[in-house]
Design a protein around this motif. Structure first.
Motif, PDB file in Angstrom:
ATOM      1  N   PHE A  94       1.122  -1.208   0.039  1.00  0.00           N
ATOM      2  CA  PHE A  94       0.088  -0.022  -0.074  1.00  0.00           C
ATOM      3  C   PHE A  94       0.958   1.151  -0.082  1.00  0.00           C
ATOM      4  CE2 PHE A  94      -3.275   2.910   0.843  1.00  0.00           C
ATOM      5  CZ  PHE A  94      -4.380   2.387   0.655  1.00  0.00           C
ATOM      6  N   VAL A  95       0.758   2.021  -1.028  1.00  0.00           N
ATOM      7  CA  VAL A  95       1.748   3.283  -0.997  1.00  0.00           C
ATOM      8  C   VAL A  95       0.872   4.542  -0.668  1.00  0.00           C
ATOM      9  CG1 VAL A  95       3.081   4.523  -2.693  1.00  0.00           C
ATOM     10  CG2 VAL A  95       2.806   2.126  -3.032  1.00  0.00           C
ATOM     11  N   LEU A  96       1.701   5.183   0.173  1.00  0.00           N
ATOM     12  CA  LEU A  96       1.063   6.581   0.466  1.00  0.00           C
ATOM     13  C   LEU A  96       1.860   7.343  -0.401  1.00  0.00           C
ATOM     14  CD1 LEU A  96       0.977   6.338   4.284  1.00  0.00           C
ATOM     15  CD2 LEU A  96      -0.827   5.174   2.677  1.00  0.00           C
ATOM     16  N   LEU A  97       1.166   8.281  -1.385  1.00  0.00           N
ATOM     17  CA  LEU A  97       1.653   9.029  -2.237  1.00  0.00           C
ATOM     18  C   LEU A  97       1.040  10.379  -2.161  1.00  0.00           C
ATOM     19  CD1 LEU A  97       3.427   9.285  -4.892  1.00  0.00           C
ATOM     20  CD2 LEU A  97       1.457   8.960  -5.973  1.00  0.00           C
ATOM     21  N   GLY A  98       2.270  11.380  -2.002  1.00  0.00           N
ATOM     22  CA  GLY A  98       1.879  12.719  -1.990  1.00  0.00           C
ATOM     23  C   GLY A  98       3.016  13.764  -1.907  1.00  0.00           C
ATOM     24  N   PRO A  99       2.868  15.076  -2.070  1.00  0.00           N
ATOM     25  CA  PRO A  99       4.219  15.910  -2.087  1.00  0.00           C
ATOM     26  C   PRO A  99       4.554  16.082  -0.556  1.00  0.00           C
ATOM     27  CG  PRO A  99       2.071  17.057  -2.355  1.00  0.00           C
ATOM     28  CD  PRO A  99       1.596  15.685  -2.603  1.00  0.00           C
ATOM     29  N   SER A 100       5.591  16.875  -0.454  1.00  0.00           N
ATOM     30  CA  SER A 100       6.217  16.824   0.892  1.00  0.00           C
ATOM     31  C   SER A 100       5.241  17.744   1.767  1.00  0.00           C
ATOM     32  CB  SER A 100       7.665  17.272   0.975  1.00  0.00           C
ATOM     33  OG  SER A 100       7.551  18.644   0.378  1.00  0.00           O
ATOM     34  N   GLY A 101       4.878  17.330   3.279  1.00  0.00           N
ATOM     35  CA  GLY A 101       4.286  18.124   3.722  1.00  0.00           C
ATOM     36  C   GLY A 101       2.677  17.765   3.917  1.00  0.00           C
ATOM     37  N   CYS A 102       2.326  16.707   3.144  1.00  0.00           N
ATOM     38  CA  CYS A 102       1.122  16.151   2.985  1.00  0.00           C
ATOM     39  C   CYS A 102       0.487  15.327   4.064  1.00  0.00           C
ATOM     40  CB  CYS A 102       0.885  15.709   1.494  1.00  0.00           C
ATOM     41  SG  CYS A 102       1.683  14.095   1.502  1.00  0.00           S
ATOM     42  N   GLY A 103       1.349  14.765   4.840  1.00  0.00           N
ATOM     43  CA  GLY A 103       0.974  14.107   5.782  1.00  0.00           C
ATOM     44  C   GLY A 103       1.135  12.666   5.630  1.00  0.00           C
ATOM     45  N   GLN A 117       5.864   9.222  -7.774  1.00  0.00           N
ATOM     46  CA  GLN A 117       4.751   8.651  -8.490  1.00  0.00           C
ATOM     47  C   GLN A 117       5.390   7.459  -9.392  1.00  0.00           C
ATOM     48  OE1 GLN A 117       3.442   8.352 -11.953  1.00  0.00           O
ATOM     49  NE2 GLN A 117       5.685   9.135 -12.584  1.00  0.00           N
ATOM     50  N   LEU A 118       6.549   7.408  -9.788  1.00  0.00           N
ATOM     51  CA  LEU A 118       7.043   6.340 -10.254  1.00  0.00           C
ATOM     52  C   LEU A 118       7.084   4.859  -9.525  1.00  0.00           C
ATOM     53  CD1 LEU A 118       8.479   4.866 -13.250  1.00  0.00           C
ATOM     54  CD2 LEU A 118      10.468   5.643 -11.946  1.00  0.00           C
ATOM     55  N   GLU A 119       7.717   5.199  -8.136  1.00  0.00           N
ATOM     56  CA  GLU A 119       7.705   4.208  -7.231  1.00  0.00           C
ATOM     57  C   GLU A 119       6.232   3.661  -6.817  1.00  0.00           C
ATOM     58  OE1 GLU A 119       9.892   5.344  -3.868  1.00  0.00           O
ATOM     59  OE2 GLU A 119      11.663   6.309  -5.186  1.00  0.00           O
ATOM     60  N   ALA A 120       5.450   4.630  -6.907  1.00  0.00           N
ATOM     61  CA  ALA A 120       4.157   4.226  -6.523  1.00  0.00           C
ATOM     62  C   ALA A 120       3.402   3.284  -7.192  1.00  0.00           C
ATOM     63  CB  ALA A 120       3.079   5.587  -6.236  1.00  0.00           C
ATOM     64  N   MET A 121       3.545   3.886  -8.675  1.00  0.00           N
ATOM     65  CA  MET A 121       2.704   2.971  -9.770  1.00  0.00           C
ATOM     66  C   MET A 121       3.392   1.579  -9.824  1.00  0.00           C
ATOM     67  SD  MET A 121       0.826   5.061 -11.240  1.00  0.00           S
ATOM     68  CE  MET A 121       0.174   4.288 -12.998  1.00  0.00           C
ATOM     69  N   SER A 131      -2.620  15.565 -12.138  1.00  0.00           N
ATOM     70  CA  SER A 131      -1.143  16.129 -12.492  1.00  0.00           C
ATOM     71  C   SER A 131      -0.155  15.347 -11.730  1.00  0.00           C
ATOM     72  CB  SER A 131      -1.030  17.589 -12.417  1.00  0.00           C
ATOM     73  OG  SER A 131      -1.443  17.922 -11.138  1.00  0.00           O
ATOM     74  N   PHE A 132      -0.523  14.838 -10.496  1.00  0.00           N
ATOM     75  CA  PHE A 132       0.468  14.233  -9.953  1.00  0.00           C
ATOM     76  C   PHE A 132       0.738  12.717 -10.236  1.00  0.00           C
ATOM     77  CE2 PHE A 132       2.581  12.681  -6.014  1.00  0.00           C
ATOM     78  CZ  PHE A 132       3.255  13.857  -5.382  1.00  0.00           C
ATOM     79  N   VAL A 133      -0.059  11.903 -10.740  1.00  0.00           N
ATOM     80  CA  VAL A 133       0.248  10.581 -11.035  1.00  0.00           C
ATOM     81  C   VAL A 133       0.419  10.553 -12.730  1.00  0.00           C
ATOM     82  CG1 VAL A 133      -0.640   8.242 -11.441  1.00  0.00           C
ATOM     83  CG2 VAL A 133      -1.094   9.567  -9.503  1.00  0.00           C
ATOM     84  N   GLY A 134       1.568   9.872 -12.902  1.00  0.00           N
ATOM     85  CA  GLY A 134       1.845   9.780 -14.532  1.00  0.00           C
ATOM     86  C   GLY A 134       2.986  10.664 -14.793  1.00  0.00           C
ATOM     87  N   ASN A 135       3.988  10.330 -15.469  1.00  0.00           N
ATOM     88  CA  ASN A 135       4.995  10.868 -15.847  1.00  0.00           C
ATOM     89  C   ASN A 135       5.503  10.741 -17.337  1.00  0.00           C
ATOM     90  OD1 ASN A 135       7.574  12.595 -15.529  1.00  0.00           O
ATOM     91  ND2 ASN A 135       8.788  10.763 -15.405  1.00  0.00           N
ATOM     92  N   PRO A 136       5.313  11.819 -17.997  1.00  0.00           N
ATOM     93  CA  PRO A 136       5.320  13.167 -17.655  1.00  0.00           C
ATOM     94  C   PRO A 136       3.978  13.635 -17.286  1.00  0.00           C
ATOM     95  CG  PRO A 136       5.416  13.038 -20.153  1.00  0.00           C
ATOM     96  CD  PRO A 136       5.720  11.754 -19.462  1.00  0.00           C
ATOM     97  N   SER A 137       4.008  14.747 -16.484  1.00  0.00           N
ATOM     98  CA  SER A 137       2.564  15.255 -16.327  1.00  0.00           C
ATOM     99  C   SER A 137       1.829  15.455 -17.125  1.00  0.00           C
ATOM    100  CB  SER A 137       2.939  16.517 -15.192  1.00  0.00           C
ATOM    101  OG  SER A 137       1.972  16.411 -13.980  1.00  0.00           O
ATOM    102  N   MET A 138       0.309  15.388 -16.729  1.00  0.00           N
ATOM    103  CA  MET A 138      -0.498  15.572 -17.631  1.00  0.00           C
ATOM    104  C   MET A 138      -0.550  17.083 -17.800  1.00  0.00           C
ATOM    105  SD  MET A 138      -4.926  15.152 -17.066  1.00  0.00           S
ATOM    106  CE  MET A 138      -4.765  13.432 -17.189  1.00  0.00           C
ATOM    107  N   ASN A 139      -1.091  17.531 -19.227  1.00  0.00           N
ATOM    108  CA  ASN A 139      -1.092  18.874 -19.661  1.00  0.00           C
ATOM    109  C   ASN A 139      -2.552  19.273 -19.225  1.00  0.00           C
ATOM    110  OD1 ASN A 139       1.369  19.431 -21.292  1.00  0.00           O
ATOM    111  ND2 ASN A 139       0.246  17.559 -22.446  1.00  0.00           N
TER     112      ASN A 139
END
Lengths: 356, 273
Positions: free
Chosen positions: A32-41, A194-198, A232-240
């Motif tokens: 189970f991956v907890l994904l998010g930017p820094s400071g998101c909890g 997000q790559l690790e998460a995916m 915009s967070f999931v998927g690399n490169p980011s969605m336009n």
């Protein structure tokens, strides 16, 4: 068998709300991956699960039992820290044996068990060394070995790859997948990548400012992001993600406020089956050669759009000129003015077509 | 090649100079204690004596009940070290894990006793020891000296514990250790260098301390007080001072030599990242 439930976890630090009623349900054998930017909890959530941090309200339930009041030592969990946290005064053997010694296991059992995990992780040759005598990659294996040795009910990992150099990170990522497959240990994994998460996750929860935005299987989240943040967070490169009238006009999305297209869903050559295709005129600003493909920066309605072309098609996009690209209508994402997804998703599309 | 040789010889030269500065005074003490007085007490004393004889040591041992003073001093110094570590280490650990601001306040309060001159707190302390029937005992002197040494030792240990990342204790707790076990198996082990420094500090402070020892134990004196009295009264023609100095130095050197092998810098290496 391990399941873990978080029920309305609320956590503050001083006046700041760190976690705002986080609910999670983690099944047996999940990665189970907890994904998010820094400071998101996400790390705070991990620390609440471990017992190192105590929530203000809410429950942590493991296998149906409320363990909210248990200290970390009574939860039968293990953890791999971002900076490994090896005990510097102990040898690698003593480090790995520590959880068993604390539990007063017999010496013979400890020796067998340490041998088992060290051979599983290919670090048998360094058991006599001290942490300062081994490399970063080896330290991390030692930290993982120490986490595995007591057969924990739950394994927690806090950004375990972020201190490795890029080359090592790739191989260790595969290694983590192998470890999870072969041990089947229920794992909660924190990352901002997000790559690790995916690639690693069987389930992903996406965090944003102390709340969970979306939970689901990696491909479900990738295909059906519920809002622009997740998109915009999931998927690399980011969605336009575009909001100009011009862009929405061309992409047949006048009823939406934001319209999203993944860079890999934009093609310079017209597909053979053109029934679902929208043609879009873009002004090419700059091309970045990345080897066998080119990352193209372009604009429409004053907003940047990024997409890829194969080097052989380089001639189709010239800097400073306009070019026509083709987008599958079913791969266009529509969001309302709050950024929430509305309508059109690529439900009808068969899975194997997505190769992004 | 050549540069290596130059670098090495410069290194040894520097070490030699350092060693000279440290060892020469010790040699002088040794010289004065053992050389014939006629060769020492003159305008240009000989650096290499014609003969060595332990006469002054003999004088000290014979005429001064030296052993009982020596034992009192040793006892006192060890009790002070013991008190300081037993009380200072837990206090320091707690302070080191406090929020910065709170710990700053506590440390300021620690040093309040240091602001009052020893001579001023010495008299009330002596009368307190009298009520406790601790005058002229090693425990009495040690308690008084600890009031000065404990804050210093605690401060040194706060630094030692602060340098140990909390992450390690957390990791131990997740591995199944209670908070107390985590402290004993991890934090305390890693703080050992700091603790030995603190032991030496407390020990040396007590070993040299004069004012409190004088006020609390005027009849049965520690060695510094004994030396002072000897000088103040006049030696009666006996060459005892330098023998005293030599004897006072030996335990200090012994202690430092014993503990120095436990002193390692950068004990945290390899723990994190």
């Amino acid at each position: 068998m391990t399941t873990l439930e978080l029920e309305k976890i609320y956590l503050t630090a001083g006046k700041n709300e760190i976690l705002r009623d986080v609910n999670l349900s983690i099944g047996n054998g999940d990665f189970f991956v907890l994904l998010g930017p820094s400071g998101c909890g996400k790390t705070s959530t991990l620390r609440v699960i471990s017992g190192l941090m105590k929530q203000v309200s809410g429950k942590v339930i493991m296998d149906g039992e409320d363990i909210s009041e248990y200290p970390p030592s009574k939860r039968n969990i293990s953890m791999v820290f971002q900076d490994y946290a090896l005990y510097p005064h102990m040898t690698v053997f003593e480090n790995i044996a520590f959880p068993l010694r604390i539990a007063h296991k017999e010496m013979q059992y400890i020796r067998d068990k340490v041998k088992e995990v060290t051979s599983f992780l290919a670090i048998e040759h360094i058991v006599g060394k001290k942490p300062h005598e081994i490399s970063g990659g080896e330290r991390q294996r030692v930290a993982i070995a120490r986490a595995l040795v007591k057969n924990p009910k739950l394994m927690l990992m806090d950004e375990p790859l972020s201190n490795l150099d890029a080359k090592l990170r790739d191989s260790v990522r595969f290694e983590l997948k192998r470890i999870h497959r072969e041990t089947g240990v229920t794992t909660v994994y924190v990352t901002h990548d997000q790559l690790e998460a995916m690639t690693l996750g069987t389930q992903i929860a996406i965090f944003r400012t102390g709340k969970i935005e979306q939970v689901g299987k990696p491909m479900d989240i990738f295909r059906h992001p519920i809002n622009t943040f997740v998109a915009s967070f999931v998927g690399n490169p980011s969605m336009n993600i575009l909001e100009s009238d011009e862009a929405r006009d061309v992409l047949e999305a006048k009823d939406a406020h934001y319209v999203g297209i993944r860079p890999r869903s934009i093609f310079v050559r017209k597909p053979r089956d053109a029934s679902n295709v929208v043609a879009v005129e873009l002004r090419v600003i700059m091309k970045n050669l990345l080897g066998n493909e080119i990352l193209v920066q372009s604009t429409i309605g004053g907003e940047f759009v990024y997409f890829y072309v194969h080097v052989n098609d380089s001639g189709l996009v010239e800097e400073g000129e306009t070019t026509t690209v083709y987008v599958d209508r079913r791969r266009i994402y529509l969001f309302d003015k709050d950024g929430n997804q509305q309508g059109r998703v690529l439900n009808e599309e068969p899975e194997e077509e997505i190769d992004a | 090649m050549n540069r290596d040789i130059i670098r090495k010889s410069l290194w040894y030269l520097a070490m030699g100079v350092m060693a000279f500065f440290v060892l020469f005074p010790i040699y002088l003490i040794f010289l004065v204690a053992f050389a014939p007085p006629t060769e020492i007490f003159r305008p240009n004393p000989a650096l290499i004596p014609s003969s060595l004889n332990p006469y002054s040591l003999y004088v000290v041992l014979k005429y001064y009940h030296f052993l009982s003073h020596f034992i009192l001093s040793l006892e006192t110094a060890f009790i002070v070290s013991g008190i300081c570590i037993a009380l200072g280490a837990p206090a320091a650990y707690t302070i080191s894990r406090m929020p910065r601001r709170a710990s700053y306040l506590v440390i300021i309060f620690l040093f309040v006793t240091q602001m009052i001159p020893e001579i001023q707190i010495g008299v009330p302390l002596a009368s307190a020891m009298a009520k406790l029937h601790l005058l002229n005992t090693s425990l009495g002197i040690a308690l008084a000296q600890s009031s000065i040494a404990l804050p210093l030792v605690t401060y040194v240990l706060v630094g030692a514990f602060r340098s140990i990342p909390t992450r390690l204790s957390e990791s131990a707790q997740i591995d199944g250790a209670s908070k107390l076990q985590a402290f004993f198996y991890i934090d305390l082990q890693l703080a050992l260098t700091g603790i030995f420094v603190a032991v030496i500090l407390a020990w040396l402070f007590s070993w040299d301390e004069f004012i409190l020892a004088q006020l609390i134990s005027p009849l049965h004196t520690t060695i510094p007080v004994l030396i002072y009295q000897n000088i103040a009264r006049g030696q009666g023609g006996l060459p005892a001072d330098d023998a005293f100095s030599l004897i006072m130095t030996i335990p200090v050197i012994a202690l430092v030599l014993i503990l120095q092998k436990y002193m390692r810098s950068n004990i945290i290496a390899g723990a994190l990242k």
